[in-house]
Each structure stands twice: as C-alpha cells, then as structure tokens.
Design a protein around this motif. Structure first.
Motif, PDB file in Angstrom:
ATOM      1  N   ASN A   1       3.675   6.227   2.266  1.00 30.42           N
ATOM      2  CA  ASN A   1       4.017   7.656   2.204  1.00 30.42           C
ATOM      3  C   ASN A   1       3.553   8.413   3.439  1.00 30.42           C
ATOM      4  O   ASN A   1       4.181   9.386   3.863  1.00 30.42           O
TER       5      ASN A   1
ATOM      6  N   LYS B   1       6.349  10.361   6.095  1.00 30.22           N
ATOM      7  CA  LYS B   1       6.024  11.688   5.573  1.00 30.22           C
ATOM      8  C   LYS B   1       7.079  12.721   5.931  1.00 30.22           C
ATOM      9  O   LYS B   1       7.434  13.602   5.134  1.00 30.22           O
TER      10      LYS B   1
ATOM     11  N   ASP C   1       0.855  -1.187   0.000  1.00 30.60           N
ATOM     12  CA  ASP C   1       0.000   0.000   0.000  1.00 30.60           C
ATOM     13  C   ASP C   1       0.896   1.245   0.000  1.00 30.60           C
ATOM     14  O   ASP C   1       1.451   1.628   1.033  1.00 30.60           O
ATOM     15  N   LYS C   2       1.019   1.874  -1.172  1.00 30.08           N
ATOM     16  CA  LYS C   2       1.916   3.023  -1.321  1.00 30.08           C
ATOM     17  C   LYS C   2       1.428   4.222  -0.511  1.00 30.08           C
ATOM     18  O   LYS C   2       2.227   4.974   0.073  1.00 30.08           O
ATOM     19  N   LYS C   3       0.111   4.414  -0.457  1.00 30.07           N
ATOM     20  CA  LYS C   3      -0.451   5.560   0.270  1.00 30.07           C
ATOM     21  C   LYS C   3      -0.099   5.474   1.749  1.00 30.07           C
ATOM     22  O   LYS C   3       0.312   6.470   2.363  1.00 30.07           O
ATOM     23  N   TRP C   4      -0.250   4.307   2.345  1.00 31.12           N
ATOM     24  CA  TRP C   4       0.077   4.130   3.762  1.00 31.12           C
ATOM     25  C   TRP C   4       1.576   4.328   3.977  1.00 31.12           C
ATOM     26  O   TRP C   4       2.002   4.950   4.962  1.00 31.12           O
TER      27      TRP C   4
END
Length: 631
Positions: free
Chosen positions: A77, A81, A72-75
């Motif tokens: 990043n 962060k 899961d790329k969104k998680w």
C-alpha cells in the motif's frame, strides 16, 4: 521433496536509464535525464531502499490470468499510495535467447508490455491468498501468447515514470529441518531425512558409513581380491557386514569420453566383485562414472598449464595427447579414482529369531539381570524395527524396571521410540525427566532430554524459558558432552529463535540470531542434509550470501551431493559477478558431469521448472548452455 516458492524468490535487475530504447508504451514515461529520474522516482526508490529484505513478491499465472503476489500488505500500500504509482508486466519470450543467434540484444524492455495498472485499482484489488500472502490481478495473456515459453518481468512506476525493472527467478528449494542432533543409544545415533528430490517424507535411521578413495592405475580395469584385501583389512569390519556401496568412478580428462566411462564402470564393478568375496550377504551397489574435470581445473591453477582451463572440453582433449599428456601425467594420475561410500550393518547373532522370540528372551535376560545379553537383544529388536519387520508396539512390551542399573536400557528404548516417531516426543520427554531423577548426573540422559526439548519448542508443544534452556544446553559440558554437540544444539536454538522473531517481524533481533549461526556452524561436522537445511535457512531468511559462503567450497569438490550442488547453482547463477570468474566453470562442469539433464533444465522458463531462461543473457552461461544442452 521439492517445494516451489514463486512469490518470495526475487532478484533485482536494474539497468541504467541510458539504455532505454522503448518509447510510446501506453502512458508509461521513460526518464531521459538523471534529473528527471530523480524528480519522479525519488519516492519509489526510497520505498525500495527501505524495504525489509524479508518482503517478497512475484508474478504468478493461473490459466490466462496474471497476478502480482506479495507477502507484506503494508509495504504494498505504501508503494502504490498515489494515483500515478503502478506496475506493468513485460512478457519475455525464450526465443529471444535462441542459440542460433550470434548474440542477445541488450535492451531494457525485453518483450511485450501489458497495459499498466495504477494505485487505487491495485489497492482495492489486493486480496488474501494464503497465510501472509496477498495478490492482485494485473493482466491477461492472449490465446497466442499462452502457447509461448514466457516469463514475466515487472515494471514499477511512480508518477507513471518507469523507476524499477525486476526479473523474477524461481529458486528450487527443499523441505528443511533443524540440524540433526541425534540421540544417545549405545552411542550417539542419528536419524536423518533423505535429501533426494524424489525421496518420500519421513525419517530413516542412519547406519554406520565409511567413505574412502581408491586410486586407479592407468589403463588398469580389473581389481582382484588380492588388490582389495589390504583396503578391506584396514577397514576392520570384524563386527560388520557391508550392506551397500555407492561408487563414483572418475577418469582423467584425456581420451575419448565413451572409453573413459566404459573403463570406469569396469573398474567400479570389479571392486564390488572383489569386496563381495569377503562376505556372504549380497552387497547392494550403485555405480556412476564421469570424467574428473573438477579436479583437473582445480589442479592446473597456478601451473604452466593454466590456460587449458579457458578452452572447451573438446579443445582440451585435442591437446591432451602425446608429449603434453605425458608431461601432465603427474597431475592426471591423481584424477583416476573411485570414491567409495560403504553403508555398514552390525552382525546380529539373533537375526533369525522372530520379534516375539526376541521379546521373550529380552524380558528373561532383564529378570536375570544379564544386562550385556539384554542390550544385545535390544539392539537386534531395534534392527527389526528399522527394517519394519517388527511393530513399534513391541517397545512397550519390553519389561524394564525403573531402576538405576537399567537406566541405559530404558534410555535407549525411549530414545528409539522418539527416533522412529517424532510425534512421541512429549511422551518420551516426560519419561526421560523421570529417568533423570534416578541418575541426575548421567550426561547421555541429559543430552537426550535437551534434544527432545528443543524439538518440542520448535513445534510449540511446550512453553520454554529461553534463558533457562540456554543454560541447560551449556551445562551439558559438566556431564561429559562434547563442545561440538553443544554448539550444534545452540545453532538449533538460534534457528528456532530466528523463526519466532521472523513471525513477530522483529527483523533486527532475527538478524542477531542469524549472525550467531553464521559464526558457529563451523564448530561441528555437517552432514549433507545439515548443509542443505542450513543453506535453506540462510536463503529463506534473506541471507543468500551466507548460503553461498556455506556451500562454496563443497561446490568445487567431486564428492558433493547432487542436490547441494544444484542448490548452490540456484543461488549463484543469478550473480553475474560470480559467473564471470574462472573458477565458476569448475562448478558448471561438475554439475554437467553429475546430471546434464538437470543442469540444462535450469535454463527453462520458470513455469517449466527452470530458474529463468533470462540467465542466457549472460554470454558465458549462454555459451556453456549452447555447447552442452543444444545437441
């Protein structure tokens, strides 16, 4: 076939920060107080708490290079962060758990930590690596380290403070499918995949099987035809021959292991020889022998002998002599037995005829409308197809008119083509729809249509209206289909629905389908392959507790399939609460008796086919491993 899933089989192991003893590791900061930890790790902890359980990650090695993999790329990043958000890899050496050591040192950092990598470098370095998988380079092994038996733990950092520490476990898994719905031929007939790890891909047609137990008299090794005849007669095998026998022979716990195994093999072979006298075709046999520690430990619970369960096997044997052995005989007598599984093959009066001769005779019987003879010949042709003596093309040469009186024969032909080759599903589905027009109230045809339709939906071969399909399944009850078969279909319905919702990342509705499956799978019989498929489904969709619950009772029985037992161990060895329970010893001994080499391999390094050698930090598991695997 075994499948390795490195990136998504991950288990958390987080120690209290008061156990931290590491200092001066690169620029990593170690919180010294709860307040310091809260202040610096609050964001990281919140991201992990809100992480969907479907998000998986791990460390994977290619030659000297180590990669962090995530699905899961969104998680990813979000986790990395900020500039001080990062990770480091802890290289753990198996020698840390050597059996020669009196105990294993408890520490947060278990090996050598590689240099941490932080936010921008992690985000920019993340690259696609297959469908829904991404990876980033996080370290390199030295030429010295690469020759060691290592595993790779992960330190998650926030503001350069250590906030999470993960151990990666590699849980062995298998290819899995929908639950076997079968197809109606003369009766409901199942085709099932083998679940042996070495089995080839593809389907086999399941013959009729019988499973039963034969108790052994103490010290009796020979069984004659007269001993076996009452059992044989009770099986009522008038129309069947025994094709194969699988015998698992068990001795009670007392006595020497070598003598017990020898006695069981003598008993098992004498049973096979006695059964062979009742028929001419040679019976294929498979015999295994072991001591019945599982039922011994189960049966002494709640008795005055319960404390024996806390002893090692050699200590129990040392006490099971003389008076104690005699006193326990009412318990031990039930542990001496053979568990027999017979595969039966229907007697075939056309067995010696060639496929071409049978085809001509079948077509003549159809023309003469001699339906009973045609069905018998059809079954003989099916047997030849099953054993690959005939080509599947012969089914298309069978001249069956599309008339109501021939529906049963036509239905069988279409269903059998589907059983032999699932790629025929769409063609067979359309044939059955045409057949349904001739007999709109025929429950067997309607059942076969629904079974094939569900499979086509799984493969996205046709568009499905879920509400209409659900109503179609439930309506089968009006046509005489048993409720248990309808429940099985509905479980498959929700398995497919859960898969589709998972792809859409609709986790809440996916969980509703999982709950439906959990609440309904007990309504029907499960084969060994069904158990494994369902357990795989639960664990794949991040419901490991449901997979454990499904297999828990079977794991404590002597006749569990080996792959089911070891899959259960894969799921539970990582749960230190379960491994501390007295009952868990029963399961471990069951596995050791069944396949000692495979049991010991569980504690290899992940890269060497194990779950993880870090399980040996558990003193109970380490004791069991060192007693049985370090010969």
């Amino acid at each position: 076939m075994k499948i390795k899933h490195f990136y998504f089989l991950v288990v958390l192991l987080l120690f209290g920060f008061n156990q931290l003893i590491a200092q001066g590791i690169y620029d990593i900061q170690f919180p010294k107080t709860d307040n310091e930890r809260t202040q610096n790790c609050q964001s990281c902890h919140q991201i992990f708490r809100q992480k969907p359980k479907e998000v998986k990650f791990s460390i994977k090695r290619e030659k000297n290079n180590l990669y962090f993999e995530v699905n899961d790329k969104k998680w990813f990043n979000l986790l990395f962060k900020n500039a001080g958000d990062g990770l480091a890899v802890d290289l753990v050496d198996k020698n840390r758990y050597n059996c020669d050591l009196e105990s294993v040192e408890r520490a947060q950092i278990k090996g050598k930590v590689l240099k941490p990598i932080y936010g921008s470098r992690l985000r920019s370095g993340l690259k696609p690596n297959g469908e829904n998988r991404f990876r980033v380079h996080v370290g390199r092994l030295s030429d010295t380290d690469i020759n060691k038996e290592l595993e790779y733990n992960i330190l998650f950092l926030s503001n350069k403070y250590l906030c999470q520490y993960y151990v990666i476990y590699d849980l062995e898994s298998y290819q899995w499918d929908l639950l076997d719905m079968g197809m109606y031929l003369d009766s409901l007939t199942y085709n099932t995949k083998q679940i042996k790890a070495t089995a080839k891909e593809g389907y086999i047609l399941r013959n009729k099987t019988l499973k039963f137990k034969i108790p052994f008299e103490k010290n009796k090794a020979a069984y004659s035809q007269e001993d076996i005849k009452p059992i044989y007669d009770s099986l009522r095998l008038t129309d069947f021959n025994i094709k194969s026998i699988n015998i698992k022979a068990y001795s009670s716990a007392e006595g020497s292991l070598e003598r017990n195994i020898e006695l069981q093999e003598q008993r098992a072979n004498s049973i096979v020889a006695a059964l062979q006298t009742f028929q001419k075709p040679t019976i294929k046999t498979q015999v295994s022998s072991s001591e019945n520690w599982v039922e011994f430990l189960n049966d002494i619970k709640g008795t005055k002998f319960e404390n024996l369960g806390k002893l090692k096997k050699n200590q129990v044997k040392a006490q099971l002599i003389g008076a104690l052995s005699a006193e326990m005989e009412p318990i031990l007598q039930y542990h001496r037995k053979a568990v027999l599984e017979l595969e039966l093959e229907k007697k075939d009066k056309y067995k010696t005829m060639s496929p071409e001769e049978l085809l001509a005779k079948f077509n003549a019987s159809i023309k003469a409308e001699n339906l009973d003879e045609a069905i018998e010949i059809q079954n003989s042709l099916f047997e030849k197809l099953k054993h690959k003596v005939a080509s599947p093309n012969i089914l298309r040469k069978m001249e069956i008119p599309k008339q109501a009186k021939f529906v049963k024969i036509f239905n069988k032909n279409s269903a059998y083509r589907y059983i032999l080759n699932v790629r025929q599903a769409l063609i067979v589905y359309n044939e059955l729809l045409d057949l349904e027009k001739l007999v709109p109230k025929n429950g067997e045809v309607k059942y076969n249509i629904a079974a094939v339709k569900i499979k086509l939906w799984r493969f996205k071969a046709i568009d499905i209206d879920e509400i209409k399909l659900k109503n179609q399944i439930y309506s089968l009850k009006k046509y005489g289909i048993e409720s248990s078969l309808i429940s099985r279909m509905m479980v498959n319905f929700h398995i497919i629905k859960a898969e589709n919702l998972m792809r859409k990342r609709d986790y809440d509705n996916k969980d509703k389908s999982v709950i439906y499956i959990k609440n309904n799978y007990k309504k029907f019989y499960l084969s060994d392959y069904d158990y494994l498929s369902l357990a795989q489904f639960f664990s794949y969709y991040a419901n490991i507790d449901l997979a454990v619950e499904l297999l828990d009772k079977k794991a404590r029985s002597i006749d569990i399939d080996e792959n089911l037992l070891f899959y259960y161990l894969n799921l539970t060895l990582i749960n230190d609460e379960l491994t501390q329970e007295d009952d868990y010893r029963t399961i471990l001994l069951n596995a050791i008796n069944m396949n000692k080499e495979r049991f010991c391999k569980l504690f290899n390094a992940v890269e060497d086919g194990g779950v993880t050698f870090q399980l040996l930090a558990d003193e109970y598991l380490r004791g069991t491993y060192c007693e049985n695997c370090e010969d």
